[in-house]
Each structure stands twice: as structure tokens, then as C-alpha cells.
Design an enzyme around this catalytic site. Structure first.
Site, mmCIF file in Angstrom:
data_model
loop_
_atom_site.group_PDB
_atom_site.id
_atom_site.type_symbol
_atom_site.label_atom_id
_atom_site.label_comp_id
_atom_site.label_asym_id
_atom_site.label_seq_id
_atom_site.Cartn_x
_atom_site.Cartn_y
_atom_site.Cartn_z
ATOM 1 N N LYS A 194 33.741 20.277 -6.929
ATOM 2 C CA LYS A 194 32.776 20.700 -6.010
ATOM 3 C C LYS A 194 32.701 22.383 -5.774
ATOM 4 C CE LYS A 194 31.675 19.957 -0.943
ATOM 5 N NZ LYS A 194 32.392 19.290 0.231
ATOM 6 N N LYS A 247 29.417 18.427 -8.397
ATOM 7 C CA LYS A 247 28.417 18.782 -7.139
ATOM 8 C C LYS A 247 28.252 20.045 -6.805
ATOM 9 C CE LYS A 247 27.909 18.157 -2.202
ATOM 10 N NZ LYS A 247 28.573 17.602 -1.159
#
Length: 327
Positions: A194, A247
């Protein structure tokens, strides 16, 4: 004799093009984000995310019903609590907003698959993803809070938990607590890579989770780094993750491909709020064909190696797959 190689032979009509597609997609691969506001009755448009809504506990099943009707059988829940404090204690409250939403969904739609986001940023009054020590997030103290939150979600009926905090060791901590409490079969989908991305802006408005000071660069990943993503995924595999995630999605297709190739676990990608908002804005300005860009963007994510996609376009993409426009 003309021996010209003619790849165009396999592009002659829709039926043939569909038959020879390399990238296959299904509505079963889609997860729809749902925001539940503890203080809301009915639903309220999210200004930063056109076409998306905050749902009250009285209307969250309506959001699920729309998913089911569109052919989407999975959601990921994000909670907006009535009260916040320094430790984010409402995150693991048995009567917390996500826990209540899970019970409501499972009562009406027992077969609908519910994933829950496990993080502290929506519940802390400072907006950071864990407990603080001074102005720094205390990694190890946060692990206990995340584990308690994950357990409370599963005890409420969640099918899967998805830690998004980027604390070191959180997959192992959650796995240990779930196993000790008889939930050995509950899977963990880890936000493994992330990045500290500028694409999260609309989400922070939607979830009320913007930090009150500083930023999250101390625990989310530097967008310059590629090898670090592989390292993060490897650590999550070792700690017991069942699904990995990258992400954001579109600016990190290379990371999706590399991590998908490196590990045997299913790979999820999160097409984040900024990606969705930019598509909506460009379409509103008449610069792009929204439907075609939505489809092409999703195809690129799956072509890069994703098996699962979290997206605000899940319902529309499901219809596109059913029509055969993609998938």
C-alpha cells in the site's frame, strides 16, 4: 505463395475475438466498497465520489441488494463511527458501526460475502492508522488494537478481514488472535503493498480519515520503490496472509505484475477513489467515453496479474462482463 503471417485473422468478429481473449474476467472477481455511517439515516451522496453514497445502518442492506441485483456478491465495509478517541476504541466495540452493519447484512443476505477493512484511521481522533507515541505511530501497540478489531469483525459474522494499516507484523498478530479464538478458517486479505499515494484524496473525505497532522509516509510505501513491494508481500506470505493486495492499481500495474508472478497466492488490486474520481471528472467534461475507459482500465488491471478487483465501478463492470464487452 504468400506466406505473410496474419494475426488479424483472429480479430475478424466479436465471436472470434471473445473466443481468443487472453484475459478472462468474471463478476465473481469484483468487490464493492460500502461506507456505513453510524449517525446517518437513509443514504447521503459522497460529494467527492459521484454516484457513491454513505449508508446508514437502516439502509446498508439496500446497498447490498443493489450489488446482488448487479451480479456482485462481495463487499468491503468501511465504518464512520459516532465517536472517535485517541486509541480508536469504537473500532473493536461489539456494537460498533461495522459490527452492526455485518449483522444486518448477514441477517438479510446470509450468503453475501462480507470483507471488512481493518484499520484505525477512521476511528482515531487524530486520523492516523494506529496508536500514537508522541507524534509517531506506535507499531507494536497498534498490533493489539488491530487484532482486537479483526476478531470483533469475525465474531460479528465477517467472512474475511483485510488489514490496511501497513504496520509491521500485523498479519501474524491477527492470524494468531483469530486462531486462538477458533477462527482458523477465516482468511486474511492483506493490503501488502500500500503506497503513500496522492490518489487517496476522495476516500479520506468519504471515510472521514484524513490525518490531523503530518502524513502516512512513515508507514505506507514510497512510490519510488518496486523491490520493497516484493519484500512486503513475502513477509505477509510468511505471516499467514491468504490474499495479497497492491494499492493503488493503475499507477502500480508493474507492481501487480511483479508480485503476481512472484507469489502463488491470489492477487487483489484496489482501484482507488482518485482513479474513479478522475474518470468521472473527465467524462463530465466530455473528454472521454466513461464506459469504455472504465472497461479498459479494469482489463489492464487484470491483464497485469490481478485476480480480484476492489472498485467503485463493481456494479457497472459486472454488467459489462455479463454483456461480454469485457471478460
Amino acid at each position: 505463395m504468400d506466406m505473410t503471417i496474419r494475426p488479424r485473422r483472429l480479430r475478424g468478429c466479436d465471436s472470434l475475438r471473445h473466443m481468443v481473449r487472453e484475459t478472462r474476467m468474471s463478476p465473481d472477481s469484483l468487490i464493492y466498497p460500502i461506507f456505513v455511517d453510524e449517525q446517518l439515516t437513509g443514504r447521503r451522496p459522497i460529494d467527492a465520489l459521484e454516484g457513491q453514497y454513505h449508508y446508514g445502518l437502516d439502509s446498508v442492506c439496500g446497498a447490498v441488494r443493489e450489488c446482488v441485483e448487479a451480479g456482485v456478491g462481495r463487499c468491503i465495509l468501511f465504518g464512520l463511527p459516532a465517536k472517535k478517541d485517541a486509541s480508536g476504541s469504537s473500532a473493536w466495540d461489539r456494537k460498533g458501526v461495522v459490527q452492526q452493519a455485518i449483522r444486518a447484512i448477514k441477517k438479510e443476505f446470509p450468503d453475501f460475502y462480507v470483507v471488512t477493512d481493518v484499520c484505525m484511521c477512521e476511528y482515531t481522533d487524530h486520523g492516523h492508522c494506529g496508536a500514537l507515541r508522541g507524534h509517531e505511530v506506535d507499531n507494536d501497540k497498534t498490533l493489539e488494537l488491530l487484532s482486537r478489531t479483526a476478531l470483533s469483525h469475525v465474531e460479528a459474522g465477517a467472512d474475511m478481514v483485510a488489514p490496511s494499516d501497513m504496520m509491521d507484523g500485523r498479519v501474524a498478530a491477527i492470524r494468531t488472535v483469530l486462531d486462538k479464538n477458533g477462527h482458523q478458517n477465516t482468511p486474511i486479505m492483506s493490503y501488502s503493498a500500500k503506497y503513500a499515494s496522492a490518489f487517496y484524496g476522495p476516500f479520506r473525505e468519504a471515510a472521514g480519515s484524513a490525518p490531523s497532522f503530518g502524513d502516512r509516509k512513515g508507514y505506507q510505501m514510497d512510490p519510488h520503490n518496486r523491490k520493497e513491494a516484493v519484500k512486503e508481500c513475502a513477509l505477509d506470505v510468511e505471516e499467514g496472509a491468504d490474499i495479497l493486495m497492491v494499492k493503488p492499481a493503475l499507477s502500480y500495474l508493474d507492481i501487480i505484475r511483479e508480485c503476481s508472478d512472484a507469489f502463488d497466492l491470489p492477487m487483489c488490486a484496489y482501484s482507488v477513489s482518485g482513479e474513479y474520481a478522475m474518470t468521472k471528472a473527465a467524462a463530465a467534461a466530455g473528454l472521454i467515453d466513461e464506459y469504455r475507459v472504465m472497461c479498459e482500465s479494469a482489463v489492464s488491471i487484470f491483464r497485469a496479474g490481478a485476480d480480484i478487483l476492489i472498485t467503485y465501478y463493481a456494479k457497472e463492470l459486472s454488467q459489462a462482463m455479463r454483456k461480454g464487452d469485457i471478460g
